[in-house]
Write an enzyme that holds these catalytic residues in place. Structure first.
Site, PDB file in Angstrom:
ATOM      1  N   PRO A 245       0.851  -1.290   0.011  1.00 59.11           N
ATOM      2  CA  PRO A 245      -0.103   0.068   0.026  1.00 59.11           C
ATOM      3  C   PRO A 245       0.837   1.193  -0.058  1.00 59.11           C
ATOM      4  CG  PRO A 245      -0.176  -1.242   2.068  1.00 59.11           C
ATOM      5  CD  PRO A 245       0.490  -2.110   1.152  1.00 59.11           C
TER       6      PRO A 245
ATOM      7  N   HIS B 134      -4.163 -14.356   9.919  1.00 60.92           N
ATOM      8  CA  HIS B 134      -3.138 -12.946  10.397  1.00 60.92           C
ATOM      9  C   HIS B 134      -4.022 -11.900  11.069  1.00 60.92           C
ATOM     10  CE1 HIS B 134      -0.102 -15.236   8.182  1.00 60.92           C
ATOM     11  NE2 HIS B 134      -0.857 -15.243   7.029  1.00 60.92           N
TER      12      HIS B 134
ATOM     13  N   ARG C  41      16.462  -3.278  -2.476  1.00 60.62           N
ATOM     14  CA  ARG C  41      15.421  -3.664  -2.892  1.00 60.62           C
ATOM     15  C   ARG C  41      15.188  -3.570  -4.486  1.00 60.62           C
ATOM     16  NH1 ARG C  41      14.031   0.313   0.714  1.00 60.62           N
ATOM     17  NH2 ARG C  41      13.104  -0.994   2.062  1.00 60.62           N
TER      18      ARG C  41
END
Length: 300
Positions: free
Chosen positions: A2, A95, A283
């Site tokens: 997100p 979760h 990353r």
DNA sequence: ACCGGTCCCTGTTAGC
DNA sequence: TGCTAACAGGGACCGG
């Protein structure tokens, strides 16, 4: 993952269901979900019980429930956090980290679940403080944001964003342009996906030193950031898997519109060159090697 | 003050 | 087939 558009989709969904209603009970199912709450899980529950929710706010990737007593339930979704409306189907979600029960209202669900697989998300009840870049004379009642995120800059879609000041701040940095975009104290809401997409639109390589960029180049880049985020918002955000969904559990569709992110080895939508993936900040960074050539003096 | 590296976490996937 | 390593990555934190 997100970023601003996805968090805004969640904010809108939440606002529709919780604005004006009262929190009856908050059940913490995993202590890590409230690790940012100063008083621990018990205090978290105590501070929320009986509170009326005025509205739901957002800055960058943070959102918060505005509470009637002036505090806020601050939330960051991290990589995989979700707010889900309504009861679970058995078996319960593996979760589930917290459950918020609203007081009963005809036709409306009473349960809001906070689900978070990778546990980078967090909830906390925090005080509000006046926005510091707001001129005090501008209004008798200065807008407020949660105190722990006072250092987070206005986000790319904030109408009150001071564009001139932001461009100057970005050019004053001594780093690579993508690092500057991802720095939430410069401008907030931009994550890895929309940074790469905006850089591709602006034909800029991620390692371009900020000091080599003209005012108009940075201005163009910020327009690209706004454009790509606005388009993504219109598509309900970007979903790669079930880790980003809206409050009703539905995916967003902007993934099919991505130009470079996650498309290594596939042709650039503009020139046909093969998109490449580089290691960047532990990353990934995706670029078109022809549209976004690496600068001779690269910096990151 | 600013900049960059590290760590926190878990499920999926690629590779041997 | 079964194990391990890489990968996804925002942001608090820390050292230079």
């Amino acid at each position: 993952m997100p970023e601003l558009p996805e968090v805004e989709v969640v904010r809108r969904g939440l606002a529709r269901w919780v604005a004006g209603r009262t929190i009856e009970w908050a059940d913490v199912r995993h202590p890590r979900a409230v690790r940012r709450h100063a008083g621990g899980a018990e205090d978290f529950t105590r501070r929320l019980a009986g509170q009326r929710v005025r509205n739901v706010g957002r800055r960058g990737k943070y959102l918060w429930w505005e509470l009637a007593d002036g505090d806020a339930l601050l939330a960051h979704l991290g990589m995989s956090g979700q707010f889900l409306i309504g009861d679970d189907d058995p078996p319960p979600h593996p979760h589930l980290r917290a459950a918020l029960t609203l007081s009963p209202s005809p036709q409306l669900p009473t349960l809001i679940r906070f689900v978070d697989q990778r546990t980078f998300g967090a909830l906390a009840v925090v005080p509000m403080s006046p926005v510091c870049d707001e001129p005090a004379a501008a209004s008798p009642c200065r807008p407020k944001i949660p105190r722990p995120i006072a250092h987070i800059a206005r986000d790319a879609l904030d109408p009150a964003l001071d564009e001139g000041r932001l461009v100057a701040a970005m050019r004053a940095r001594r780093t690579g342009i993508k690092r500057a975009l991802l720095d939430q104290t410069c401008v907030s809401g931009v994550g890895n996906i929309y940074a790469d997409e905006a850089l591709w639109r602006a034909r800029l390589h991620y390692a371009r030193p900020t000091e080599t960029l003209t005012v108009s180049r940075v201005t163009l880049l910020l327009s690209a950031v706004r454009d790509v985020m606005t388009e993504a918002l219109g598509e309900g955000g970007t979903s790669f898997d079930s880790l980003y969904v809206n409050v009703n559990g539905e995916s967003g569709f902007f993934g099919r519109s991505l130009a470079v992110y996650g498309r290594d080895g596939r042709p650039c939508r503009r020139c046909g060159s093969l998109v490449r993936r580089d290691q960047f900040m532990n990353r990934s960074a995706y670029t078109c090697p022809r549209c976004q050539p690496r600068p001779r003096r690269a910096r990151w």
